[in-house]
Design a protein around this motif. Structure first.
Motif, mmCIF file in Angstrom:
data_model
loop_
_atom_site.group_PDB
_atom_site.id
_atom_site.type_symbol
_atom_site.label_atom_id
_atom_site.label_comp_id
_atom_site.label_asym_id
_atom_site.label_seq_id
_atom_site.Cartn_x
_atom_site.Cartn_y
_atom_site.Cartn_z
ATOM 1 N N GLN A 23 37.006 51.504 45.475
ATOM 2 C CA GLN A 23 36.638 50.091 45.399
ATOM 3 C C GLN A 23 35.347 49.891 44.606
ATOM 4 N N GLU A 24 35.263 48.789 43.931
ATOM 5 C CA GLU A 24 34.050 48.393 43.207
ATOM 6 C C GLU A 24 32.895 48.353 44.199
ATOM 7 N N GLY A 25 31.763 48.888 43.809
ATOM 8 C CA GLY A 25 30.597 48.903 44.682
ATOM 9 C C GLY A 25 30.434 50.210 45.435
ATOM 10 N N CYS A 29 32.055 55.972 43.284
ATOM 11 C CA CYS A 29 33.176 55.511 42.487
ATOM 12 C C CYS A 29 32.837 55.640 41.001
ATOM 13 N N ARG A 66 34.210 54.657 37.519
ATOM 14 C CA ARG A 66 35.193 53.785 36.865
ATOM 15 C C ARG A 66 34.906 53.678 35.403
#
Length: 129
Positions: free
Chosen positions: A121-123, A127, A129
């Motif tokens: 997930q974003e945040g 992560c 990305r």
């Protein structure tokens, strides 16, 4: 040109053996179990490669290079770790089965790790990305 009869017989025998080995729930001999372990490893390796390539596409060039370095290090770790973990069966009839089972398990785990990274997930601070 006709293929020699012994060659055709050998090919038919190999094809018949491969199709029988595909039903791993009935594997009873060491050769059949080895073939099934090999089949599982091949499938898990294929899944890992597909996951790796799909995840790689989402990354910047620098991240792609980092991921490649990580993956190469992971492959070395996996191979050395499985050789160690299966060393108790070295030289025995189950050596191939033990090694390939370990490789297949670690390969499946790595594919799951990459899927988790790709779907984070974003945040999430872990992560990429």
């Amino acid at each position: 040109m006709k293929a020699p009869l012994p060659l055709l017989g050998a090919l038919l025998f190999l094809c018949a053996g491969a199709s029988y080995a595909a039903d791993c729930s009935k594997a009873a001999t060491q050769a059949e179990m080895n073939a099934c372990a090999s089949q599982t490893l091949t499938q898990n390796d294929s899944d890992l490669n597909a996951t790796y390539l799909a995840y790689r596409e989402k990354l910047s060039k620098a991240q792609q290079n980092q991921l490649r370095e990580v993956q190469l290090a992971w492959l070395k770790y996996r191979d050395l770790s499985c050789r160690f973990e299966s060393s108790a069966s070295a030289g025995g009839s189950a050596a191939t089965l033990a090694l390939q089972t370990c490789l297949a398990d670690k390969t499946r785990q790595r594919a799951d790790e990459l899927k988790a990274l790709a779907g984070c997930q974003e945040g999430d601070l872990n992560c990429v990305r």
